[in-house]
Design a protein around this motif. Structure first.
Motif, PDB file in Angstrom:
ATOM      1  N   MET A  60       0.849  -1.169   0.000  1.00  0.00           N
ATOM      2  CA  MET A  60       0.000   0.000   0.000  1.00  0.00           C
ATOM      3  C   MET A  60       0.897   1.235   0.000  1.00  0.00           C
ATOM      4  O   MET A  60       1.898   1.283   0.699  1.00  0.00           O
ATOM      5  N   LYS A  61       0.483   2.242  -0.754  1.00  0.00           N
ATOM      6  CA  LYS A  61       1.262   3.470  -0.890  1.00  0.00           C
ATOM      7  C   LYS A  61       0.647   4.579  -0.037  1.00  0.00           C
ATOM      8  O   LYS A  61      -0.567   4.765  -0.038  1.00  0.00           O
ATOM      9  N   VAL A  62       1.532   5.295   0.679  1.00  0.00           N
ATOM     10  CA  VAL A  62       1.089   6.314   1.624  1.00  0.00           C
ATOM     11  C   VAL A  62       1.913   7.580   1.428  1.00  0.00           C
ATOM     12  O   VAL A  62       3.128   7.517   1.196  1.00  0.00           O
ATOM     13  N   LEU A  63       1.249   8.733   1.533  1.00  0.00           N
ATOM     14  CA  LEU A  63       1.935  10.024   1.549  1.00  0.00           C
ATOM     15  C   LEU A  63       1.641  10.669   2.888  1.00  0.00           C
ATOM     16  O   LEU A  63       0.472  10.910   3.236  1.00  0.00           O
ATOM     17  N   LEU A  64       2.675  10.915   3.673  1.00  0.00           N
ATOM     18  CA  LEU A  64       2.529  11.558   4.977  1.00  0.00           C
ATOM     19  C   LEU A  64       2.711  13.059   4.827  1.00  0.00           C
ATOM     20  O   LEU A  64       3.717  13.516   4.264  1.00  0.00           O
ATOM     21  N   ASP A  65       1.762  13.819   5.327  1.00  0.00           N
ATOM     22  CA  ASP A  65       1.854  15.273   5.337  1.00  0.00           C
ATOM     23  C   ASP A  65       2.973  15.692   6.301  1.00  0.00           C
ATOM     24  O   ASP A  65       3.308  14.962   7.237  1.00  0.00           O
ATOM     25  N   THR A  66       3.506  16.881   6.089  1.00  0.00           N
ATOM     26  CA  THR A  66       4.608  17.388   6.913  1.00  0.00           C
ATOM     27  C   THR A  66       4.252  17.435   8.391  1.00  0.00           C
ATOM     28  O   THR A  66       5.105  17.200   9.242  1.00  0.00           O
ATOM     29  N   CYS A  67       2.988  17.689   8.712  1.00  0.00           N
ATOM     30  CA  CYS A  67       2.566  17.810  10.111  1.00  0.00           C
ATOM     31  C   CYS A  67       2.582  16.469  10.850  1.00  0.00           C
ATOM     32  O   CYS A  67       2.545  16.436  12.078  1.00  0.00           O
ATOM     33  N   VAL A  68       2.663  15.372  10.122  1.00  0.00           N
ATOM     34  CA  VAL A  68       2.735  14.048  10.744  1.00  0.00           C
ATOM     35  C   VAL A  68       4.179  13.807  11.179  1.00  0.00           C
ATOM     36  O   VAL A  68       5.119  14.093  10.439  1.00  0.00           O
ATOM     37  N   TRP A  69       4.352  13.277  12.378  1.00  0.00           N
ATOM     38  CA  TRP A  69       5.672  13.003  12.926  1.00  0.00           C
ATOM     39  C   TRP A  69       6.484  12.142  11.949  1.00  0.00           C
ATOM     40  O   TRP A  69       5.996  11.128  11.438  1.00  0.00           O
ATOM     41  N   GLY A  70       7.715  12.548  11.675  1.00  0.00           N
ATOM     42  CA  GLY A  70       8.579  11.833  10.731  1.00  0.00           C
ATOM     43  C   GLY A  70       8.841  10.391  11.105  1.00  0.00           C
ATOM     44  O   GLY A  70       9.094   9.556  10.237  1.00  0.00           O
ATOM     45  N   GLY A  71       8.758  10.059  12.376  1.00  0.00           N
ATOM     46  CA  GLY A  71       8.957   8.678  12.810  1.00  0.00           C
ATOM     47  C   GLY A  71       7.885   7.732  12.308  1.00  0.00           C
ATOM     48  O   GLY A  71       8.096   6.525  12.228  1.00  0.00           O
ATOM     49  N   VAL A  72       6.735   8.266  11.929  1.00  0.00           N
ATOM     50  CA  VAL A  72       5.669   7.434  11.375  1.00  0.00           C
ATOM     51  C   VAL A  72       6.161   6.802  10.072  1.00  0.00           C
ATOM     52  O   VAL A  72       5.867   5.646   9.781  1.00  0.00           O
ATOM     53  N   ARG A  73       6.936   7.554   9.308  1.00  0.00           N
ATOM     54  CA  ARG A  73       7.486   7.037   8.053  1.00  0.00           C
ATOM     55  C   ARG A  73       8.294   5.772   8.303  1.00  0.00           C
ATOM     56  O   ARG A  73       8.124   4.761   7.617  1.00  0.00           O
ATOM     57  N   THR A  74       9.159   5.805   9.293  1.00  0.00           N
ATOM     58  CA  THR A  74       9.998   4.658   9.617  1.00  0.00           C
ATOM     59  C   THR A  74       9.152   3.456  10.026  1.00  0.00           C
ATOM     60  O   THR A  74       9.386   2.338   9.563  1.00  0.00           O
ATOM     61  N   GLU A  75       8.162   3.707  10.884  1.00  0.00           N
ATOM     62  CA  GLU A  75       7.289   2.624  11.355  1.00  0.00           C
ATOM     63  C   GLU A  75       6.521   1.988  10.190  1.00  0.00           C
ATOM     64  O   GLU A  75       6.426   0.766  10.098  1.00  0.00           O
ATOM     65  N   LEU A  76       5.976   2.818   9.302  1.00  0.00           N
ATOM     66  CA  LEU A  76       5.216   2.295   8.167  1.00  0.00           C
ATOM     67  C   LEU A  76       6.120   1.555   7.187  1.00  0.00           C
ATOM     68  O   LEU A  76       5.762   0.488   6.684  1.00  0.00           O
ATOM     69  N   ALA A  77       7.289   2.108   6.920  1.00  0.00           N
ATOM     70  CA  ALA A  77       8.231   1.455   5.995  1.00  0.00           C
ATOM     71  C   ALA A  77       8.660   0.100   6.548  1.00  0.00           C
ATOM     72  O   ALA A  77       8.740  -0.888   5.805  1.00  0.00           O
ATOM     73  N   THR A  78       8.913   0.028   7.843  1.00  0.00           N
ATOM     74  CA  THR A  78       9.293  -1.228   8.481  1.00  0.00           C
ATOM     75  C   THR A  78       8.179  -2.266   8.341  1.00  0.00           C
ATOM     76  O   THR A  78       8.445  -3.451   8.186  1.00  0.00           O
ATOM     77  N   ALA A  79       6.930  -1.791   8.348  1.00  0.00           N
ATOM     78  CA  ALA A  79       5.781  -2.695   8.211  1.00  0.00           C
ATOM     79  C   ALA A  79       5.500  -3.051   6.746  1.00  0.00           C
ATOM     80  O   ALA A  79       4.558  -3.787   6.466  1.00  0.00           O
ATOM     81  N   GLY A  80       6.297  -2.514   5.824  1.00  0.00           N
ATOM     82  CA  GLY A  80       6.156  -2.880   4.415  1.00  0.00           C
ATOM     83  C   GLY A  80       5.405  -1.900   3.538  1.00  0.00           C
ATOM     84  O   GLY A  80       5.141  -2.192   2.364  1.00  0.00           O
ATOM     85  N   TYR A  81       5.049  -0.751   4.064  1.00  0.00           N
ATOM     86  CA  TYR A  81       4.347   0.252   3.269  1.00  0.00           C
ATOM     87  C   TYR A  81       5.337   1.045   2.416  1.00  0.00           C
ATOM     88  O   TYR A  81       6.487   1.257   2.814  1.00  0.00           O
ATOM     89  N   ASP A  82       4.880   1.501   1.267  1.00  0.00           N
ATOM     90  CA  ASP A  82       5.639   2.397   0.384  1.00  0.00           C
ATOM     91  C   ASP A  82       5.287   3.815   0.846  1.00  0.00           C
ATOM     92  O   ASP A  82       4.166   4.285   0.619  1.00  0.00           O
ATOM     93  N   VAL A  83       6.222   4.479   1.522  1.00  0.00           N
ATOM     94  CA  VAL A  83       5.922   5.735   2.203  1.00  0.00           C
ATOM     95  C   VAL A  83       6.768   6.888   1.683  1.00  0.00           C
ATOM     96  O   VAL A  83       7.981   6.765   1.517  1.00  0.00           O
ATOM     97  N   VAL A  84       6.101   8.011   1.467  1.00  0.00           N
ATOM     98  CA  VAL A  84       6.762   9.274   1.152  1.00  0.00           C
ATOM     99  C   VAL A  84       6.303  10.272   2.210  1.00  0.00           C
ATOM    100  O   VAL A  84       5.115  10.306   2.564  1.00  0.00           O
ATOM    101  N   TRP A  85       7.235  11.073   2.722  1.00  0.00           N
ATOM    102  CA  TRP A  85       6.915  12.093   3.726  1.00  0.00           C
ATOM    103  C   TRP A  85       7.205  13.458   3.130  1.00  0.00           C
ATOM    104  O   TRP A  85       8.321  13.712   2.668  1.00  0.00           O
ATOM    105  N   THR A  86       6.215  14.346   3.120  1.00  0.00           N
ATOM    106  CA  THR A  86       6.406  15.668   2.517  1.00  0.00           C
ATOM    107  C   THR A  86       7.440  16.499   3.272  1.00  0.00           C
ATOM    108  O   THR A  86       7.958  17.464   2.725  1.00  0.00           O
ATOM    109  N   GLY A  87       7.771  16.121   4.488  1.00  0.00           N
ATOM    110  CA  GLY A  87       8.823  16.797   5.240  1.00  0.00           C
ATOM    111  C   GLY A  87      10.191  16.670   4.581  1.00  0.00           C
ATOM    112  O   GLY A  87      11.102  17.439   4.872  1.00  0.00           O
TER     113      GLY A  87
END
Length: 118
Positions: A1-28
């Motif tokens: 699943m592909k996810v785009l995290l808005d800048t206001c979302v904590w950057g650590g969420v990216r790491t957690e989602l990527a570790t769980a197998g998500y395709d993650v981009v963070w606008t930060g």
């Protein structure tokens, strides 16, 4: 699943989602903030669920009818809670989100607005 995290979302969420197998981009990580409309357009063009703390994206989708691939709004969560709740909601409601639902999540509560109501 592909996810785009808005800048206001904590950057650590990216790491957690990527570790769980998500395709993650963070606008930060982007060189500049292009604004809500462009962020939502990018998420849509890349087939990504947008995760944000900002209620303006729901307004863009509902009031203006802006196309999207699902929006997850996190409400009243600490930085650490954001990752846990985000993972759980994506696991439980990923199909609804990828179908274009708008999901609002906080501790102990999830509201889902199906795409036909958006």
């Amino acid at each position: 699943m592909k996810v785009l995290l808005d800048t206001c979302v904590w950057g650590g969420v990216r790491t957690e989602l990527a570790t769980a197998g998500y395709d993650v981009v963070w606008t930060g990580d982007w060189s500049e903030d292009p604004g809500d409309e462009e962020i939502l357009a990018t998420a849509y063009s890349e087939g990504r669920i947008l995760v944000t703390l900002d209620k303006d994206f729901g307004e863009l989708a509902i009031v203006r009818g802006t196309s999207h691939c699902g929006i997850l709004r996190l409400v009243n969560l600490s930085a650490r809670q954001q990752a846990t709740v985000c993972l759980r909601v994506l696991e439980l409601y990923g199909n609804e989100l990828t179908s274009g639902a708008i999901v609002t999540a906080e501790l102990g509560r999830v509201r889902i607005r199906p795409p036909d109501e958006a």
